[in-house]
Design a protein around this motif. Sequence first.
Motif, PDB file in Angstrom:
ATOM      1  N   LYS A   1       0.833  -1.207   0.000  1.00  0.00           N
ATOM      2  CA  LYS A   1       0.000   0.000   0.000  1.00  0.00           C
ATOM      3  C   LYS A   1       0.868   1.258   0.000  1.00  0.00           C
ATOM      4  O   LYS A   1       0.603   2.213  -0.723  1.00  0.00           O
ATOM      5  CB  LYS A   1      -0.930   0.023   1.218  1.00  0.00           C
ATOM      6  CG  LYS A   1      -2.106  -0.894   1.119  1.00  0.00           C
ATOM      7  CD  LYS A   1      -2.977  -0.746   2.363  1.00  0.00           C
ATOM      8  CE  LYS A   1      -4.117  -1.707   2.376  1.00  0.00           C
ATOM      9  NZ  LYS A   1      -4.919  -1.592   3.599  1.00  0.00           N
ATOM     10  N   LEU A   2       1.910   1.253   0.815  1.00  0.00           N
ATOM     11  CA  LEU A   2       2.811   2.399   0.890  1.00  0.00           C
ATOM     12  C   LEU A   2       3.523   2.610  -0.444  1.00  0.00           C
ATOM     13  O   LEU A   2       3.663   3.750  -0.909  1.00  0.00           O
ATOM     14  CB  LEU A   2       3.835   2.201   2.008  1.00  0.00           C
ATOM     15  CG  LEU A   2       4.790   3.360   2.268  1.00  0.00           C
ATOM     16  CD1 LEU A   2       4.007   4.615   2.659  1.00  0.00           C
ATOM     17  CD2 LEU A   2       5.768   2.992   3.371  1.00  0.00           C
ATOM     18  N   SER A   3       3.941   1.539  -1.080  1.00  0.00           N
ATOM     19  CA  SER A   3       4.607   1.633  -2.378  1.00  0.00           C
ATOM     20  C   SER A   3       3.672   2.220  -3.436  1.00  0.00           C
ATOM     21  O   SER A   3       4.078   3.071  -4.234  1.00  0.00           O
ATOM     22  CB  SER A   3       5.089   0.249  -2.813  1.00  0.00           C
ATOM     23  OG  SER A   3       5.674   0.313  -4.082  1.00  0.00           O
ATOM     24  N   LYS A   4       2.416   1.774  -3.441  1.00  0.00           N
ATOM     25  CA  LYS A   4       1.435   2.319  -4.381  1.00  0.00           C
ATOM     26  C   LYS A   4       1.200   3.805  -4.116  1.00  0.00           C
ATOM     27  O   LYS A   4       1.132   4.607  -5.045  1.00  0.00           O
ATOM     28  CB  LYS A   4       0.110   1.563  -4.285  1.00  0.00           C
ATOM     29  CG  LYS A   4       0.101   0.252  -4.999  1.00  0.00           C
ATOM     30  CD  LYS A   4      -1.289  -0.372  -4.940  1.00  0.00           C
ATOM     31  CE  LYS A   4      -1.347  -1.662  -5.703  1.00  0.00           C
ATOM     32  NZ  LYS A   4      -2.681  -2.266  -5.692  1.00  0.00           N
ATOM     33  N   ALA A   5       1.064   4.165  -2.850  1.00  0.00           N
ATOM     34  CA  ALA A   5       0.837   5.568  -2.493  1.00  0.00           C
ATOM     35  C   ALA A   5       2.012   6.426  -2.927  1.00  0.00           C
ATOM     36  O   ALA A   5       1.827   7.532  -3.444  1.00  0.00           O
ATOM     37  CB  ALA A   5       0.599   5.701  -0.988  1.00  0.00           C
ATOM     38  N   LYS A   6       3.231   5.931  -2.736  1.00  0.00           N
ATOM     39  CA  LYS A   6       4.417   6.668  -3.166  1.00  0.00           C
ATOM     40  C   LYS A   6       4.435   6.821  -4.682  1.00  0.00           C
ATOM     41  O   LYS A   6       4.756   7.880  -5.200  1.00  0.00           O
ATOM     42  CB  LYS A   6       5.688   5.982  -2.698  1.00  0.00           C
ATOM     43  CG  LYS A   6       6.941   6.778  -3.052  1.00  0.00           C
ATOM     44  CD  LYS A   6       8.196   6.121  -2.548  1.00  0.00           C
ATOM     45  CE  LYS A   6       9.463   6.848  -2.894  1.00  0.00           C
ATOM     46  NZ  LYS A   6       9.469   7.799  -3.959  1.00  0.00           N
ATOM     47  N   GLY A   7       4.039   5.771  -5.393  1.00  0.00           N
ATOM     48  CA  GLY A   7       3.971   5.838  -6.853  1.00  0.00           C
ATOM     49  C   GLY A   7       2.995   6.904  -7.321  1.00  0.00           C
ATOM     50  O   GLY A   7       3.296   7.688  -8.223  1.00  0.00           O
TER      51      GLY A   7
END
Length: 158
Positions: A29-35
């Motif tokens: 989820k954090l990786s998607k949000a950063k993307g």
Amino acid sequence: MKKGILGVISFLVGVAGGAIGIKRMEEIKLSKAKGYADKHLALFLMMNQWVKIKQEGKNLAAYFENNGYKRIAIYGMSYAGETLLEELKESEVQVVYGIDKRAEGIYANLDVITIDEPLDKVDAIVVTAITFFDEIENLLSEKIDCPIISLEDILYEI
């Protein structure tokens, strides 16, 4: 007694596995949000550059005219694509069609197709989806023989 110990061990392994699974889901989820954040920052910076160009009294139509691009297509018909279409509306540059992976859900004053459909000949294709430019350029170059230009590159070249 052994069953009790095995039960406790199984429980602890299950808890540990669940905790690892939850942590992994949070990382995803954090990786998607950063993307998404990176994508929107790049879009903001590009649109900010566009505003600066407009404040200097310049426009994008001159870029296309100076390069002999009279008939273009726009890849990416979201905010930047719509803005480019609007800017070129009163110019000598004709936007022949738009290309977007969600073509069916886009309502614009021109035909919007997917990349899987046949692409009519144009002088250039402008890609507004700047964070995916390399991927899109590779796909388009297999289907059509014309310059494929990033809107971001145009804005920083003017």
